[in-house]
Design an enzyme around this catalytic site. Structure first.
Site, PDB file in Angstrom:
ATOM      1  N   ARG A  44      -7.832   3.785  13.499  1.00 32.82           N
ATOM      2  CA  ARG A  44      -6.959   4.927  13.764  1.00 32.82           C
ATOM      3  C   ARG A  44      -6.376   4.915  15.175  1.00 32.82           C
ATOM      4  O   ARG A  44      -5.211   5.291  15.374  1.00 32.82           O
ATOM      5  CB  ARG A  44      -7.734   6.232  13.544  1.00 32.82           C
ATOM      6  CG  ARG A  44      -8.295   6.412  12.141  1.00 32.82           C
ATOM      7  CD  ARG A  44      -7.221   6.446  11.080  1.00 32.82           C
ATOM      8  NE  ARG A  44      -7.786   6.734   9.758  1.00 32.82           N
ATOM      9  CZ  ARG A  44      -7.092   6.720   8.638  1.00 32.82           C
ATOM     10  NH1 ARG A  44      -5.810   6.413   8.658  1.00 32.82           N
ATOM     11  NH2 ARG A  44      -7.668   6.990   7.489  1.00 32.82           N
ATOM     12  N   GLU A  87     -10.415   4.289   3.967  1.00 30.23           N
ATOM     13  CA  GLU A  87      -9.456   4.997   3.137  1.00 30.23           C
ATOM     14  C   GLU A  87      -9.850   4.771   1.684  1.00 30.23           C
ATOM     15  O   GLU A  87      -9.871   3.634   1.203  1.00 30.23           O
ATOM     16  CB  GLU A  87      -8.025   4.539   3.411  1.00 30.23           C
ATOM     17  CG  GLU A  87      -7.515   5.035   4.753  1.00 30.23           C
ATOM     18  CD  GLU A  87      -6.015   4.927   4.912  1.00 30.23           C
ATOM     19  OE1 GLU A  87      -5.474   5.656   5.759  1.00 30.23           O
ATOM     20  OE2 GLU A  87      -5.393   4.121   4.194  1.00 30.23           O
ATOM     21  N   HIS A 144      -3.872  14.023   1.331  1.00 32.27           N
ATOM     22  CA  HIS A 144      -4.157  13.217   2.513  1.00 32.27           C
ATOM     23  C   HIS A 144      -2.952  13.191   3.451  1.00 32.27           C
ATOM     24  O   HIS A 144      -3.095  13.386   4.668  1.00 32.27           O
ATOM     25  CB  HIS A 144      -4.514  11.789   2.104  1.00 32.27           C
ATOM     26  CG  HIS A 144      -4.581  10.826   3.247  1.00 32.27           C
ATOM     27  ND1 HIS A 144      -5.628  10.796   4.146  1.00 32.27           N
ATOM     28  CD2 HIS A 144      -3.717   9.853   3.658  1.00 32.27           C
ATOM     29  CE1 HIS A 144      -5.419   9.855   5.049  1.00 32.27           C
ATOM     30  NE2 HIS A 144      -4.261   9.273   4.769  1.00 32.27           N
ATOM     31  N   LYS A 195      -4.266  -2.084  10.129  1.00 31.98           N
ATOM     32  CA  LYS A 195      -4.598  -2.179   8.708  1.00 31.98           C
ATOM     33  C   LYS A 195      -4.968  -3.593   8.276  1.00 31.98           C
ATOM     34  O   LYS A 195      -5.645  -3.776   7.263  1.00 31.98           O
ATOM     35  CB  LYS A 195      -3.399  -1.710   7.870  1.00 31.98           C
ATOM     36  CG  LYS A 195      -3.031  -0.257   8.066  1.00 31.98           C
ATOM     37  CD  LYS A 195      -4.001   0.664   7.360  1.00 31.98           C
ATOM     38  CE  LYS A 195      -3.453   2.066   7.299  1.00 31.98           C
ATOM     39  NZ  LYS A 195      -4.326   2.955   6.504  1.00 31.98           N
ATOM     40  N   THR A 219      -8.942  -5.348   3.796  1.00 29.45           N
ATOM     41  CA  THR A 219      -8.816  -4.404   2.690  1.00 29.45           C
ATOM     42  C   THR A 219      -9.778  -4.877   1.618  1.00 29.45           C
ATOM     43  O   THR A 219      -9.629  -5.995   1.103  1.00 29.45           O
ATOM     44  CB  THR A 219      -7.379  -4.372   2.139  1.00 29.45           C
ATOM     45  OG1 THR A 219      -6.482  -3.992   3.183  1.00 29.45           O
ATOM     46  CG2 THR A 219      -7.264  -3.402   0.972  1.00 29.45           C
ATOM     47  N   GLU A 229      -9.240   4.524  -1.919  1.00 27.42           N
ATOM     48  CA  GLU A 229      -8.050   4.247  -2.713  1.00 27.42           C
ATOM     49  C   GLU A 229      -8.402   3.589  -4.043  1.00 27.42           C
ATOM     50  O   GLU A 229      -9.514   3.112  -4.254  1.00 27.42           O
ATOM     51  CB  GLU A 229      -7.091   3.312  -1.952  1.00 27.42           C
ATOM     52  CG  GLU A 229      -6.615   3.851  -0.617  1.00 27.42           C
ATOM     53  CD  GLU A 229      -5.411   3.099  -0.080  1.00 27.42           C
ATOM     54  OE1 GLU A 229      -4.642   2.545  -0.906  1.00 27.42           O
ATOM     55  OE2 GLU A 229      -5.233   3.064   1.150  1.00 27.42           O
ATOM     56  N   ASP A 288      -9.174   0.675   2.147  1.00 28.39           N
ATOM     57  CA  ASP A 288      -8.191   0.159   3.099  1.00 28.39           C
ATOM     58  C   ASP A 288      -8.659   0.538   4.509  1.00 28.39           C
ATOM     59  O   ASP A 288      -8.276   1.566   5.053  1.00 28.39           O
ATOM     60  CB  ASP A 288      -6.812   0.747   2.795  1.00 28.39           C
ATOM     61  CG  ASP A 288      -5.726   0.144   3.665  1.00 28.39           C
ATOM     62  OD1 ASP A 288      -5.888  -1.011   4.084  1.00 28.39           O
ATOM     63  OD2 ASP A 288      -4.722   0.826   3.923  1.00 28.39           O
ATOM     64  N   ASP A 328       0.843  -1.193   0.000  1.00 31.35           N
ATOM     65  CA  ASP A 328       0.000   0.000   0.000  1.00 31.35           C
ATOM     66  C   ASP A 328       0.880   1.245   0.000  1.00 31.35           C
ATOM     67  O   ASP A 328       1.677   1.455   0.926  1.00 31.35           O
ATOM     68  CB  ASP A 328      -0.918  -0.003   1.223  1.00 31.35           C
ATOM     69  CG  ASP A 328      -2.060   0.992   1.081  1.00 31.35           C
ATOM     70  OD1 ASP A 328      -2.397   1.357  -0.065  1.00 31.35           O
ATOM     71  OD2 ASP A 328      -2.620   1.407   2.103  1.00 31.35           O
ATOM     72  N   GLU A 355      -9.793  12.878   8.309  1.00 31.45           N
ATOM     73  CA  GLU A 355      -9.576  14.227   7.790  1.00 31.45           C
ATOM     74  C   GLU A 355     -10.828  15.085   7.917  1.00 31.45           C
ATOM     75  O   GLU A 355     -10.766  16.244   8.333  1.00 31.45           O
ATOM     76  CB  GLU A 355      -9.152  14.159   6.325  1.00 31.45           C
ATOM     77  CG  GLU A 355      -7.817  13.491   6.081  1.00 31.45           C
ATOM     78  CD  GLU A 355      -7.617  13.199   4.611  1.00 31.45           C
ATOM     79  OE1 GLU A 355      -7.159  14.105   3.887  1.00 31.45           O
ATOM     80  OE2 GLU A 355      -7.927  12.073   4.172  1.00 31.45           O
ATOM     81  N   GLN A 406      -3.724   2.253  15.383  1.00 32.21           N
ATOM     82  CA  GLN A 406      -2.564   2.668  14.596  1.00 32.21           C
ATOM     83  C   GLN A 406      -1.724   3.706  15.341  1.00 32.21           C
ATOM     84  O   GLN A 406      -0.484   3.667  15.289  1.00 32.21           O
ATOM     85  CB  GLN A 406      -3.026   3.242  13.249  1.00 32.21           C
ATOM     86  CG  GLN A 406      -1.882   3.636  12.324  1.00 32.21           C
ATOM     87  CD  GLN A 406      -2.391   4.108  10.963  1.00 32.21           C
ATOM     88  OE1 GLN A 406      -3.566   3.993  10.642  1.00 32.21           O
ATOM     89  NE2 GLN A 406      -1.488   4.643  10.161  1.00 32.21           N
TER      90      GLN A 406
END
Length: 428
Positions: A246, A208, A139, A262, A266, A210, A242, A132, A373, A249
């Site tokens: 948070r 996420e 971002h 993660k 996915t 992607e 993905d 990834d 975000e 992480q």
């Protein structure tokens, strides 16, 4: 353009011809298919009944359409993918020169042309490895500001090389697969001393937005892929979510980066849009003013994909809200540059390897590719339809990503990639 009735707003126009793996209630065997309009053409049944009789070259390799993944088909290379796509376009064309193959062949239409609503989709390729990238500069900057402030938002290496981490191939799943809320170590109060984590279900589960790309050729161990030859290694593209925990992480990623935050899952879209289908859907990405080392210097300009992207949240109460609209051009690095950097050490890529773009965020409000975000780290809730709010994803929420290029009547789309959040399993 086609004798088959296809809605002008279908993602699967005759201009597209994406490939996937299906099964049916009548035949649980996994097998290759293409999507066209509201239908899936079963390529195993099609090939077995002489569907490729008008091409001796494709017939030589038609056994790949009896495989249970697209890996063998992918490994035959870009020229073969192109030949098969063009052949199928000619078979479905309104003025097909070979109407006896399918247009006028009622028996084959009945056995091979299936309603997509009646098929089950599976992971299109066996994913041997998954990397990834972090190529979405907007971002990366937004997240960097949240954790390090504007002055240090981007690390010094960011504009010099495509940053990435190795993900977990085993937890790559096809659209529609439920995602279980993960458990993990979380530091509830980052300011407390001593810093002691708690084992608890994730409270800050996020998406996420992607794109994903599948590799079709192998390079030998020790042999880097030149950036200007890298496109020959691209099989096709999918949408990708993905999923990211948070809070897990934030505690685990120092100093080696994402890990369990993660690998919970996915999700990718079911249909792979071939690289050739998007040849005319290229545009400029985010400008990089940093002088690049020679191995990252592309001859081709404006080589980012131009895919419109949208994200919906559907709550357990049935309220649906579009929370983001972006475009895949919001990347600092192109796919060939990612491939060139991935292999500069001599790393050998293989057919079926999956590369992710990193989160794709635009430069305007409402184009963010993550809830992190949009909510500024959970400080400002997103307003949803029906009066609901979200700081992060809740159990029962369904995330759906859509993406497409082209114009109505000739859309080249991916369908959607979706997943529903299930509650954490009781461990104790």
């Amino acid at each position: 353009m086609s004798w088959l009735t296809i809605s002008p707003d279908s993602h699967f126009s005759i201009a597209n011809i994406p490939f996937g793996i299906i099964s049916t209630s009548a035949d649980s065997t996994k097998r290759p298919a293409i999507a066209i309009g509201d239908y899936a053409l079963d390529l195993k049944a099609f090939a077995g009944a002489g569907g490729f009789s008008a091409s001796s070259e494709i017939q030589k390799h038609q056994d790949v359409f009896s495989a249970q993944s697209l890996n063998d088909f992918a490994a035959l290379g870009r020229s073969f993918h192109r030949a098969v796509r063009e052949y199928l376009q000619s078979i479905f064309s309104a003025d097909t020169k070979n109407p006896q193959v399918l247009k006028d062949n009622e028996e084959l239409k009945k056995s091979a042309l299936l309603k997509r609503a009646d098929v089950q989709n599976h992971l299109p390729l066996n994913v041997g490895d998954y990397t990834d990238f972090y190529a979405g500069k907007n971002h990366a900057y937004n997240v960097g500001v949240l954790f390090r402030g504007p002055a240090n938002a981007l690390q010094p290496n960011y504009t010099h090389l495509p940053v990435a981490y190795h993900g977990r191939a085993s937890s790559v799943v096809v659209s529609g697969t439920p995602i279980r809320r993960p458990w993990g170590q979380i530091l509830k109060d980052p300011k407390a001393e001593p810093k002691i984590p708690t084992l608890t279900p994730c409270e800050k589960l996020d998406l996420e937005l992607e794109m994903g790309m599948f590799i079709c050729r192998e390079n030998k161990l020790g042999s880097p892929i030149p950036v200007n030859e890298a496109e020959d290694y691209i099989f096709g593209y999918v949408l990708m979510n993905d999923w990211s925990a948070r809070d897990i992480q934030a505690w685990e990623y120092v100093p080696l980066g994402p890990f369990t935050a993660k690998n919970l899952g996915t999700t990718i879209s079911a249909w792979v849009v071939l690289a050739d289908a998007l040849n005319d859907s290229k545009t400029a990405g985010i400008a990089n003013d940093t002088p690049l080392l020679p191995y990252l210097q592309e001859k081709k300009k404006d080589n980012c994909l131009n895919i419109q992207l949208e994200v919906d949240v559907i709550t357990a109460n049935g309220n649906k809200t579009t929370i983001s609209k972006s475009n895949s051009k919001n990347l600092l690095w192109t796919w060939p540059q990612m491939i060139a950097h991935h292999t500069i050490t001599g790393c050998n890529l293989r057919p079926g390897d999956l590369l992710g773009s990193g989160t794709i965020t635009g430069d305007t409000p409402g184009s963010e590719g993550s809830i992190l975000e949009q909510t500024q780290g959970g400080k400002v809730p997103i307003k949803l339809q029906g009066g609901e709010e979200r700081k992060f994803l809740q159990d029962g929420d369904t995330l759906t990503i859509r993406g497409w290029a082209g114009q109505e009547g000739a859309l080249i789309g991916f369908g959607e990639v979706s997943g529903t959040i299930q509650p954490a399993l009781p461990l104790f």
